[in-house]
Design a protein around this motif. Sequence first.
Motif, PDB file in Angstrom:
ATOM      1  N   GLN A 158      -0.992   5.794 -17.213  1.00 12.17           N
ATOM      2  CA  GLN A 158      -2.273   5.673 -16.498  1.00 12.17           C
ATOM      3  C   GLN A 158      -2.084   5.202 -15.057  1.00 12.17           C
ATOM      4  OE1 GLN A 158      -5.521   6.327 -17.796  1.00 12.17           O
ATOM      5  NE2 GLN A 158      -4.252   7.363 -19.298  1.00 12.17           N
ATOM      6  N   ARG A 159      -0.837   5.050 -14.647  1.00 14.78           N
ATOM      7  CA  ARG A 159      -0.580   4.518 -13.301  1.00 14.78           C
ATOM      8  C   ARG A 159      -0.857   5.581 -12.233  1.00 14.78           C
ATOM      9  NH1 ARG A 159       4.995   1.667 -15.276  1.00 14.78           N
ATOM     10  NH2 ARG A 159       3.952   0.167 -16.626  1.00 14.78           N
ATOM     11  N   ARG A 185      -2.432  -3.554   0.793  1.00 14.58           N
ATOM     12  CA  ARG A 185      -3.646  -2.772   1.065  1.00 14.58           C
ATOM     13  C   ARG A 185      -4.898  -3.607   0.888  1.00 14.58           C
ATOM     14  NH1 ARG A 185      -3.864   2.530   3.127  1.00 14.58           N
ATOM     15  NH2 ARG A 185      -5.084   3.552   1.507  1.00 14.58           N
ATOM     16  N   GLY A 198      -5.493   4.662  -9.390  1.00 11.69           N
ATOM     17  CA  GLY A 198      -6.437   3.713  -8.805  1.00 11.69           C
ATOM     18  C   GLY A 198      -6.877   2.601  -9.745  1.00 11.69           C
ATOM     19  N   ILE A 199      -6.324   2.558 -10.960  1.00 13.83           N
ATOM     20  CA  ILE A 199      -6.761   1.542 -11.922  1.00 13.83           C
ATOM     21  C   ILE A 199      -6.254   0.158 -11.507  1.00 13.83           C
ATOM     22  CG2 ILE A 199      -6.598   0.785 -14.334  1.00 13.83           C
ATOM     23  CD1 ILE A 199      -6.436   3.829 -15.054  1.00 13.83           C
ATOM     24  N   GLY A 200      -5.012   0.076 -11.056  1.00 13.11           N
ATOM     25  CA  GLY A 200      -4.474  -1.202 -10.585  1.00 13.11           C
ATOM     26  C   GLY A 200      -5.307  -1.751  -9.437  1.00 13.11           C
ATOM     27  N   ARG A 201      -5.688  -0.871  -8.557  1.00 15.75           N
ATOM     28  CA  ARG A 201      -6.511  -1.304  -7.431  1.00 15.75           C
ATOM     29  C   ARG A 201      -7.861  -1.844  -7.901  1.00 15.75           C
ATOM     30  NH1 ARG A 201      -6.878   0.918  -1.530  1.00 15.75           N
ATOM     31  NH2 ARG A 201      -8.810  -0.073  -0.901  1.00 15.75           N
ATOM     32  N   TYR A 232      -1.142  -5.304 -14.816  1.00 13.23           N
ATOM     33  CA  TYR A 232      -0.303  -4.336 -15.542  1.00 13.23           C
ATOM     34  C   TYR A 232      -1.147  -3.163 -15.990  1.00 13.23           C
ATOM     35  CZ  TYR A 232       3.296  -7.798 -15.311  1.00 13.23           C
ATOM     36  OH  TYR A 232       4.221  -8.669 -14.808  1.00 13.23           O
ATOM     37  N   VAL A 233      -0.675  -1.953 -15.708  1.00 14.75           N
ATOM     38  CA  VAL A 233      -1.371  -0.725 -16.104  1.00 14.75           C
ATOM     39  C   VAL A 233      -0.449   0.049 -17.046  1.00 14.75           C
ATOM     40  CG1 VAL A 233      -2.304   1.464 -15.224  1.00 14.75           C
ATOM     41  CG2 VAL A 233      -2.737  -0.668 -13.974  1.00 14.75           C
ATOM     42  N   ARG A 281      -9.394   8.403  -5.313  1.00 18.76           N
ATOM     43  CA  ARG A 281      -8.669   8.882  -6.493  1.00 18.76           C
ATOM     44  C   ARG A 281      -9.140   8.199  -7.764  1.00 18.76           C
ATOM     45  NH1 ARG A 281      -4.414   6.535  -6.668  1.00 18.76           N
ATOM     46  NH2 ARG A 281      -4.732   5.146  -4.916  1.00 18.76           N
ATOM     47  N   ASN A 304       9.619  -3.734  -6.142  1.00 21.22           N
ATOM     48  CA  ASN A 304       8.392  -3.150  -6.704  1.00 21.22           C
ATOM     49  C   ASN A 304       7.479  -2.660  -5.573  1.00 21.22           C
ATOM     50  OD1 ASN A 304       6.148  -2.463  -8.190  1.00 21.22           O
ATOM     51  ND2 ASN A 304       6.118  -4.355  -9.408  1.00 21.22           N
ATOM     52  N   ILE A 345       6.032 -11.012  -6.510  1.00 23.42           N
ATOM     53  CA  ILE A 345       6.352  -9.606  -6.795  1.00 23.42           C
ATOM     54  C   ILE A 345       7.848  -9.359  -6.633  1.00 23.42           C
ATOM     55  CG2 ILE A 345       5.878  -7.208  -6.111  1.00 23.42           C
ATOM     56  CD1 ILE A 345       3.166  -8.136  -5.077  1.00 23.42           C
ATOM     57  N   LEU A 353       0.194  -2.064  -2.932  1.00 25.55           N
ATOM     58  CA  LEU A 353      -1.168  -2.285  -3.427  1.00 25.55           C
ATOM     59  C   LEU A 353      -1.710  -3.630  -2.924  1.00 25.55           C
ATOM     60  CD1 LEU A 353      -3.633  -1.860  -5.244  1.00 25.55           C
ATOM     61  CD2 LEU A 353      -2.256  -2.572  -7.197  1.00 25.55           C
ATOM     62  N   VAL A 370       5.402  -0.218  -5.284  1.00 24.10           N
ATOM     63  CA  VAL A 370       4.006   0.132  -5.592  1.00 24.10           C
ATOM     64  C   VAL A 370       3.131  -1.117  -5.559  1.00 24.10           C
ATOM     65  CG1 VAL A 370       2.457   1.038  -7.361  1.00 24.10           C
ATOM     66  CG2 VAL A 370       4.629   2.184  -6.908  1.00 24.10           C
TER      67      VAL A 370
HETATM   68  C1  LIG Z   1       1.711  -2.011  -9.984  1.00 29.35           C
HETATM   69  C2  LIG Z   1       0.597  -1.399 -10.814  1.00 29.35           C
HETATM   70  C3  LIG Z   1      -0.240  -2.516 -11.457  1.00 29.35           C
HETATM   71  C4  LIG Z   1      -0.302  -0.611  -9.858  1.00 29.35           C
HETATM   72  O1  LIG Z   1      -1.336  -0.026 -10.615  1.00 29.35           O
HETATM   73  P1  LIG Z   1      -1.653   1.528 -10.441  1.00 29.35           P
HETATM   74  O2  LIG Z   1      -2.881   1.811 -11.203  1.00 29.35           O
HETATM   75  O3  LIG Z   1      -0.440   2.314 -10.771  1.00 29.35           O
HETATM   76  O4  LIG Z   1      -1.898   1.592  -8.867  1.00 29.35           O
HETATM   77  P2  LIG Z   1      -3.010   2.410  -8.075  1.00 29.35           P
HETATM   78  O5  LIG Z   1      -3.123   3.785  -8.640  1.00 29.35           O
HETATM   79  O6  LIG Z   1      -4.235   1.575  -8.010  1.00 29.35           O
HETATM   80  O7  LIG Z   1      -2.341   2.538  -6.659  1.00 29.35           O
HETATM   81  C5  LIG Z   1      -2.182   1.454  -5.820  1.00 29.35           C
HETATM   82  C6  LIG Z   1      -1.405   1.865  -4.609  1.00 29.35           C
HETATM   83  O8  LIG Z   1      -0.055   2.183  -4.976  1.00 29.35           O
HETATM   84  C7  LIG Z   1       0.241   3.536  -4.668  1.00 29.35           C
HETATM   85  N1  LIG Z   1       0.991   4.089  -5.770  1.00 29.35           N
HETATM   86  C8  LIG Z   1       0.611   4.149  -7.052  1.00 29.35           C
HETATM   87  N2  LIG Z   1       1.581   4.711  -7.791  1.00 29.35           N
HETATM   88  C9  LIG Z   1       2.569   5.020  -6.939  1.00 29.35           C
HETATM   89  C10 LIG Z   1       3.857   5.587  -7.092  1.00 29.35           C
HETATM   90  N3  LIG Z   1       4.321   5.972  -8.281  1.00 29.35           N
HETATM   91  N4  LIG Z   1       4.626   5.729  -6.007  1.00 29.35           N
HETATM   92  C11 LIG Z   1       4.180   5.325  -4.798  1.00 29.35           C
HETATM   93  N5  LIG Z   1       2.974   4.763  -4.585  1.00 29.35           N
HETATM   94  C12 LIG Z   1       2.190   4.615  -5.639  1.00 29.35           C
HETATM   95  C13 LIG Z   1      -1.064   4.235  -4.538  1.00 29.35           C
HETATM   96  O9  LIG Z   1      -0.948   5.326  -3.656  1.00 29.35           O
HETATM   97  C14 LIG Z   1      -1.936   3.154  -3.980  1.00 29.35           C
HETATM   98  O10 LIG Z   1      -1.727   3.007  -2.622  1.00 29.35           O
HETATM   99  P3  LIG Z   1      -2.827   3.506  -1.587  1.00 29.35           P
HETATM  100  O11 LIG Z   1      -4.091   2.776  -1.929  1.00 29.35           O
HETATM  101  O12 LIG Z   1      -2.241   3.101  -0.301  1.00 29.35           O
HETATM  102  O13 LIG Z   1      -2.935   4.961  -1.801  1.00 29.35           O
HETATM  103  C15 LIG Z   1       1.111  -0.435 -11.907  1.00 29.35           C
HETATM  104  O14 LIG Z   1       1.851   0.584 -11.304  1.00 29.35           O
HETATM  105  C16 LIG Z   1       1.971  -1.136 -12.956  1.00 29.35           C
HETATM  106  O15 LIG Z   1       1.455  -1.631 -13.945  1.00 29.35           O
HETATM  107  N6  LIG Z   1       3.292  -1.173 -12.729  1.00 29.35           N
HETATM  108  C17 LIG Z   1       4.217  -1.846 -13.643  1.00 29.35           C
HETATM  109  C18 LIG Z   1       3.917  -3.330 -13.725  1.00 29.35           C
HETATM  110  C19 LIG Z   1       3.821  -3.971 -12.362  1.00 29.35           C
HETATM  111  O16 LIG Z   1       4.565  -3.645 -11.451  1.00 29.35           O
HETATM  112  N7  LIG Z   1       2.894  -4.935 -12.247  1.00 29.35           N
HETATM  113  C20 LIG Z   1       2.723  -5.700 -11.033  1.00 29.35           C
HETATM  114  C21 LIG Z   1       3.546  -6.951 -11.127  1.00 29.35           C
HETATM  115  S1  LIG Z   1       3.460  -7.857  -9.578  1.00 29.35           S
END
Ligand SMILES: CC(C)(COP(=O)(O)OP(=O)(O)OC[C@H]1O[C@@H](n2cnc3c(N)ncnc32)[C@H](O)[C@@H]1OP(=O)(O)O)[C@@H](O)C(=O)NCCC(=O)NCCS
Length: 171
Positions: A100-101, A142, A104-107, A95-96, A4, A133, A129, A139, A135
């Motif tokens: 843009q969440r 994984r 795959g950017i967080g990954r 943080y994304v 993705r 949370n 964490i 992540l 998500v």
């Molecule tokens: C947590 C965070 C950094 C993840 O970044 P992201 O770019 O959204 O995550 P990714 O798209 O890389 O996805 C990572 C995993 O989470 C899953 N995921 C992403 N968004 C999701 C959602 N809304 N619901 C369920 N799963 C989700 C993806 O499927 C992926 O899992 P997979 O590899 O098993 O498929 C981002 O959502 C964010 O900034 N959140 C708010 C701040 C935060 O929580 N920061 C972390 C503090 S510990």
Amino acid sequence: MADRRPADVRIRPATGADLPAIAAIYNHAIRHTAATWDLEEETVESRRVWWEAHCRAGLPVLVAERPGLGVVGWGSLSPFNPKPGWRFTVENSLYVAPDQRGQGIGRRLLEALIAEARALGMHSVIAAIDGGNEVSLRLHRRLGFVEAGRLREAGWKFDQWHDAVYLQLLL
Ligand SMILES: CC(C)(COP(=O)(O)OP(=O)(O)OC[C@H]1O[C@@H](n2cnc3c(N)ncnc32)[C@H](O)[C@@H]1OP(=O)(O)O)[C@@H](O)C(=O)NCCC(=O)NCCS
């Protein structure tokens, strides 16, 4: 599974010019999520102090950038504990931007932080964490982090208690 990840995301070290975007992304999370238990928004100047401390310590602050959008996320490695015996253990932050969440950017950012930790000769990365949370928990798991402990009801934000879940990756 289909990849993705947006192909146009570039991960690079943050510069001083990125601090307004870094602060904006973090402040949104402070206002709207329990991902961070910070309660007061950061200023660009307070982020500058934080960024300069990372530069001095040789610890990375990375940004994810997309053409036409600029900085869409950031991540960092920080000391987990200032006592010198802890120097091979760092804590990661990630943080994304809200729109843009889930792409795959967080990954990508977390993979880059893990590579940086390895390159720095670190032995362990810890993520603290919020227990709700899902998500972020997913992540980190994984990418190999395993649960190392849970502090129950250690945080208070948005009028409720929050658990802190510690996940650890041994490098
Ligand atoms: C947590 C965070 C950094 C993840 O970044 P992201 O770019 O959204 O995550 P990714 O798209 O890389 O996805 C990572 C995993 O989470 C899953 N995921 C992403 N968004 C999701 C959602 N809304 N619901 C369920 N799963 C989700 C993806 O499927 C992926 O899992 P997979 O590899 O098993 O498929 C981002 O959502 C964010 O900034 N959140 C708010 C701040 C935060 O929580 N920061 C972390 C503090 S510990």
